[in-house]
Design an enzyme around this catalytic site. Structure first.
Site, short mmCIF file in Angstrom:
data_model
loop_
_atom_site.label_atom_id
_atom_site.label_comp_id
_atom_site.label_asym_id
_atom_site.label_seq_id
_atom_site.Cartn_x
_atom_site.Cartn_y
_atom_site.Cartn_z
N GLN A 1 -4.37 -1.24 9.46
CA GLN A 1 -4.10 -2.86 9.19
C GLN A 1 -5.07 -3.36 10.10
O GLN A 1 -4.34 -3.57 11.29
CB GLN A 1 -2.76 -2.63 9.02
N ASP B 1 -10.82 3.49 4.78
CA ASP B 1 -11.16 2.07 4.68
C ASP B 1 -12.01 1.84 4.47
O ASP B 1 -13.31 1.35 4.05
CB ASP B 1 -10.73 1.46 5.55
N LYS C 1 0.93 -1.59 0.02
CA LYS C 1 0.07 0.14 0.11
C LYS C 1 0.93 1.29 0.21
O LYS C 1 0.71 2.21 -0.30
CB LYS C 1 -0.78 0.03 0.99
#
Ligand code: NDP
Length: 300
Positions: A99, A122, A55
């Protein structure tokens, strides 16, 4: 019946990344703003390390600033919340990605709630979940939307054009995939059925689908004769299974070889939905930076 047209998620994701990269360059030229993505990894899970690295690398490749935060497995919830607060306040950071999964001592919902909803690339913050849950049909997605579901909806729109009036069956009801996929399909004017482990006669429910999205995490679970001839099938599952040579390979939740002669459109695993997730994260980060700069949403 002719074989399904494979939906090439790898190629679509590559095109999307290219368009996001151009959007980043245009934003810089127009406002001097460089979109910034902060990634936060707690612990040393090897798979999570790979995801986070890819990412950060992709953000840099697209001309974004990337801020990499690694915390030890023993990090307390308070320490993580302090970092999140710092990133919320940092004007160079437009997107914050924590994460998952987090270590046991940390309550994930509290951390997701602490992220500024405008930086929640997200799309997991309850405010963004609520925005998606109450969106009007066809309304613009001018807030962060979970990346994998967004990728599924982009692939379907690209393959089918208008989805209006089609019956979509989503198998799986997780907050990560199934539920947001269903909301996006409802927004696209599909008639949506959400199926799960308690659904009766799942095969018959699947067979009624013009669009079948499967996200359950069970290799080859959906069989060819569960698929309506001519349906579009999006296989979100990523399962590692052993091969006869003692190695492993990735397979989806749909029995691919059986589905191929029956579906009209089908995503392969790997190379279908998978590559869309990170590309959509980049897309969300660009949109967050544009919103922060007071610029309107752009479809890229
Ligand atoms: P979860 O385990 O959180 O949810 C699985 C869902 O599948 C649940 O709603 C469960 O139902 C349902 N389910 C399980 N067994 C059955 C069954 N026998 N019949 C019908 N429904 C069933 O998984 P995720 O949503 O997080 O992930 C699903 C899959 O997608 C996984 O393979 C994952 O690796 C993959 N994935 C891929 C991504 C990508 O980038 N391509 C990103 C994220 C996930 P119930 O609620 O009743 O328990």
């Amino acid at each position: 019946m002719a074989e399904a047209r494979l939906i090439d998620g790898k190629a679509f994701a590559s095109g999307l990344r290219e368009r996001v990269g151009k959007g980043v360059a245009a934003l810089k030229a127009e406002t001097g703003v460089t979109p910034g993505l902060a990634t936060v990894l707690v612990g040393d899970d090897p798979a999570s390390q790979v995801y986070v690295r890819s990412k950060g690398k992709m953000a840099a490749e697209l001309g974004m600033a990337s801020f990499d935060h690694r915390l030890s497995a023993g990090t307390t919830e308070e320490e993580l919340l302090t970092l999140v607060a710092r990133l919320n306040a940092d004007p160079l950071v437009n997107g914050i990605l924590v994460q998952l999964p987090l270590p046991k001592q940390i309550e994930t919902p509290r951390v997701l709630l602490a992220v500024n909803p405008d930086k929640d690339v997200d799309g997991f913050h309850p405010i963004n979940v609520g925005r998606l849950g109450s969106i009007a049909p066809g309304a613009r997605l001018d807030f962060p939307v979970p990346c994998t579901p967004l990728g599924c909806s982009m692939l379907l729109a690209d393959a089918l054009g208008s989805l209006a009036g089609l019956h979509a069956v989503v198998v799986g009801r997780s907050n990560l995939v199934g539920r947001p996929v269903a909301q996006l399909l409802l927004r696209a004017n599909c008639t949506v059925t959400i199926a799960h482990s308690r659904t009766r006669d799942l095969a018959a429910v699947c067979r009624s689908a013009d669009i079948l999205v499967v996200a359950i995490g069970k290799p080859g679970f959906v069989r060819g004769d569960w698929i309506k001839p001519g349906a579009a099938v999006i296989d979100v599952g990523i399962n590692r299974v052993p091969t006869a040579e003692g190695k492993t390979r990735l397979v989806g939740d749909v029995a691919f070889a059986e589905a191929l002669p029956i579906a009209a459109h089908l995503t392969p695993v790997p190379g279908g939905v998978g590559p869309m997730t990170v590309a959509c994260l980049m897309y969300n980060t660009l949109q967050a930076a544009r919103r922060k700069a007071g610029l309107p949403f752009v479809a890229v």
